[in-house]
Design a protein around this motif. Structure first.
Motif, PDB file in Angstrom:
ATOM      1  N   ILE A  30       0.163   5.255   3.228  1.00 23.99           N
ATOM      2  CA  ILE A  30       1.229   4.327   2.868  1.00 23.99           C
ATOM      3  C   ILE A  30       2.525   5.115   2.783  1.00 23.99           C
ATOM      4  N   VAL A  31       3.534   4.651   3.484  1.00 24.32           N
ATOM      5  CA  VAL A  31       4.858   5.235   3.350  1.00 24.32           C
ATOM      6  C   VAL A  31       5.693   4.277   2.510  1.00 24.32           C
ATOM      7  N   VAL A  32       6.130   4.776   1.356  1.00 23.91           N
ATOM      8  CA  VAL A  32       7.006   3.984   0.495  1.00 23.91           C
ATOM      9  C   VAL A  32       8.429   4.411   0.808  1.00 23.91           C
ATOM     10  N   ARG A  33       9.150   3.537   1.478  1.00 31.05           N
ATOM     11  CA  ARG A  33      10.517   3.886   1.865  1.00 31.05           C
ATOM     12  C   ARG A  33      11.468   3.674   0.701  1.00 31.05           C
ATOM     13  N   ARG A  34      12.551   4.408   0.753  1.00 29.27           N
ATOM     14  CA  ARG A  34      13.538   4.313  -0.328  1.00 29.27           C
ATOM     15  C   ARG A  34      14.049   2.899  -0.538  1.00 29.27           C
ATOM     16  N   ASP A  35      14.080   2.113   0.538  1.00 29.50           N
ATOM     17  CA  ASP A  35      14.606   0.751   0.423  1.00 29.50           C
ATOM     18  C   ASP A  35      13.528  -0.238  -0.039  1.00 29.50           C
ATOM     19  N   GLY A  36      12.337   0.282  -0.361  1.00 30.72           N
ATOM     20  CA  GLY A  36      11.297  -0.591  -0.900  1.00 30.72           C
ATOM     21  C   GLY A  36      10.262  -1.027   0.118  1.00 30.72           C
ATOM     22  N   VAL A  37      10.596  -0.924   1.388  1.00 31.02           N
ATOM     23  CA  VAL A  37       9.627  -1.304   2.419  1.00 31.02           C
ATOM     24  C   VAL A  37       8.441  -0.348   2.371  1.00 31.02           C
ATOM     25  N   ARG A  38       7.246  -0.882   2.529  1.00 32.43           N
ATOM     26  CA  ARG A  38       6.041  -0.060   2.607  1.00 32.43           C
ATOM     27  C   ARG A  38       5.410  -0.210   3.992  1.00 32.43           C
ATOM     28  N   ASP A  39       5.120   0.911   4.596  1.00 32.32           N
ATOM     29  CA  ASP A  39       4.409   0.905   5.865  1.00 32.32           C
ATOM     30  C   ASP A  39       2.973   1.311   5.593  1.00 32.32           C
ATOM     31  N   LEU A  40       2.070   0.478   6.060  1.00 38.54           N
ATOM     32  CA  LEU A  40       0.646   0.711   5.850  1.00 38.54           C
ATOM     33  C   LEU A  40       0.048   1.174   7.178  1.00 38.54           C
ATOM     34  N   TYR A  41      -0.509   2.382   7.158  1.00 41.87           N
ATOM     35  CA  TYR A  41      -1.128   2.930   8.363  1.00 41.87           C
ATOM     36  C   TYR A  41      -2.635   2.948   8.169  1.00 41.87           C
ATOM     37  N   ILE A  42      -3.331   2.343   9.124  1.00 41.68           N
ATOM     38  CA  ILE A  42      -4.786   2.265   9.039  1.00 41.68           C
ATOM     39  C   ILE A  42      -5.403   3.122  10.129  1.00 41.68           C
ATOM     40  N   PHE A  43      -6.287   4.012   9.727  1.00 40.66           N
ATOM     41  CA  PHE A  43      -6.996   4.878  10.677  1.00 40.66           C
ATOM     42  C   PHE A  43      -8.490   4.577  10.570  1.00 40.66           C
ATOM     43  N   THR A  44      -9.078   4.093  11.622  1.00 37.93           N
ATOM     44  CA  THR A  44     -10.523   3.848  11.578  1.00 37.93           C
ATOM     45  C   THR A  44     -11.234   4.448  12.782  1.00 37.93           C
ATOM     46  N   SER A  45     -10.476   5.093  13.625  1.00 35.95           N
ATOM     47  CA  SER A  45     -11.070   5.555  14.885  1.00 35.95           C
ATOM     48  C   SER A  45     -11.424   7.040  14.868  1.00 35.95           C
ATOM     49  N   GLY A  46     -11.065   7.736  13.742  1.00 34.26           N
ATOM     50  CA  GLY A  46     -11.290   9.168  13.709  1.00 34.26           C
ATOM     51  C   GLY A  46     -10.185   9.936  14.414  1.00 34.26           C
ATOM     52  N   SER A  47      -9.268   9.205  15.018  1.00 32.19           N
ATOM     53  CA  SER A  47      -8.134   9.826  15.715  1.00 32.19           C
ATOM     54  C   SER A  47      -6.938   9.921  14.777  1.00 32.19           C
ATOM     55  N   ASP A  48      -5.955  10.755  15.143  1.00 34.94           N
ATOM     56  CA  ASP A  48      -4.742  10.857  14.341  1.00 34.94           C
ATOM     57  C   ASP A  48      -3.782   9.702  14.590  1.00 34.94           C
ATOM     58  N   ASP A  49      -4.101   8.887  15.572  1.00 30.93           N
ATOM     59  CA  ASP A  49      -3.271   7.719  15.831  1.00 30.93           C
ATOM     60  C   ASP A  49      -3.817   6.530  15.055  1.00 30.93           C
ATOM     61  N   PRO A  50      -2.945   5.847  14.301  1.00 33.59           N
ATOM     62  CA  PRO A  50      -3.424   4.690  13.544  1.00 33.59           C
ATOM     63  C   PRO A  50      -3.852   3.560  14.488  1.00 33.59           C
ATOM     64  N   VAL A  51      -4.874   2.828  14.090  1.00 38.25           N
ATOM     65  CA  VAL A  51      -5.264   1.659  14.881  1.00 38.25           C
ATOM     66  C   VAL A  51      -4.370   0.474  14.536  1.00 38.25           C
ATOM     67  N   ALA A  52      -3.711   0.550  13.375  1.00 33.95           N
ATOM     68  CA  ALA A  52      -2.817  -0.536  12.985  1.00 33.95           C
ATOM     69  C   ALA A  52      -1.741  -0.015  12.050  1.00 33.95           C
ATOM     70  N   VAL A  53      -0.557  -0.573  12.203  1.00 37.27           N
ATOM     71  CA  VAL A  53       0.553  -0.284  11.301  1.00 37.27           C
ATOM     72  C   VAL A  53       1.107  -1.622  10.835  1.00 37.27           C
ATOM     73  N   ILE A  54       1.173  -1.794   9.533  1.00 44.07           N
ATOM     74  CA  ILE A  54       1.689  -3.048   8.968  1.00 44.07           C
ATOM     75  C   ILE A  54       2.918  -2.719   8.135  1.00 44.07           C
ATOM     76  N   GLU A  55       4.005  -3.431   8.423  1.00 40.26           N
ATOM     77  CA  GLU A  55       5.228  -3.229   7.638  1.00 40.26           C
ATOM     78  C   GLU A  55       5.324  -4.336   6.606  1.00 40.26           C
ATOM     79  N   LEU A  56       5.394  -3.934   5.336  1.00 31.26           N
ATOM     80  CA  LEU A  56       5.438  -4.907   4.248  1.00 31.26           C
ATOM     81  C   LEU A  56       6.765  -4.827   3.516  1.00 31.26           C
ATOM     82  N   THR A  57       7.370  -5.971   3.279  1.00 29.54           N
ATOM     83  CA  THR A  57       8.542  -5.996   2.418  1.00 29.54           C
ATOM     84  C   THR A  57       8.079  -5.684   1.002  1.00 29.54           C
TER      85      THR A  57
END
Lengths: 75, 75
Positions: A30-57
């Protein structure tokens, strides 16, 4: 509480938290940005690349967080 | 708080919460099981099939939730 969470400052952006889920093939960051936005990175493949990125207000993140913590109650 | 969250009883399993993120192509569902396990379903492809499913223990869900709500502080 801090066990299993590694945080890292991202200068100018905010803070990144890596949550250990006890499995290399299942990770979450989870990246908590200074402006309050949170980016959620999901890794399920064993790779360093996330399978999903969700941007949450801020509001969305609080809702999802309440559901996960268990403090959400329907009106 | 309840705005944007649709809940549905899953008899014998628990409760499913669908969180509206304001976009058809970005959705998130959480199943809170009776035993405390939370399943996190991530939809980012516009399809009804999740791109990722994360199973969180009660403890893990509380950690992730605290990060999202903004109540997490490192030790």
């Amino acid at each position: 509480m801090g066990k299993g969470i590694v945080s890292q400052d991202l200068p100018g952006i905010g803070t990144r938290y890596d949550v250990d889920l006890g499995s290399r093939s299942q990770r979450l960051s989870i990246v908590v940005r200074r402006d309050g936005v949170r980016d959620l990175y999901i890794f399920t493949s064993g790779s360093d690349d996330p399978v999903a990125v969700i941007e949450l207000t801020d509001e969305q993140a609080r809702k999802v967080g309440a559901l996960l913590v268990g403090t959400y109650f329907a009106d």
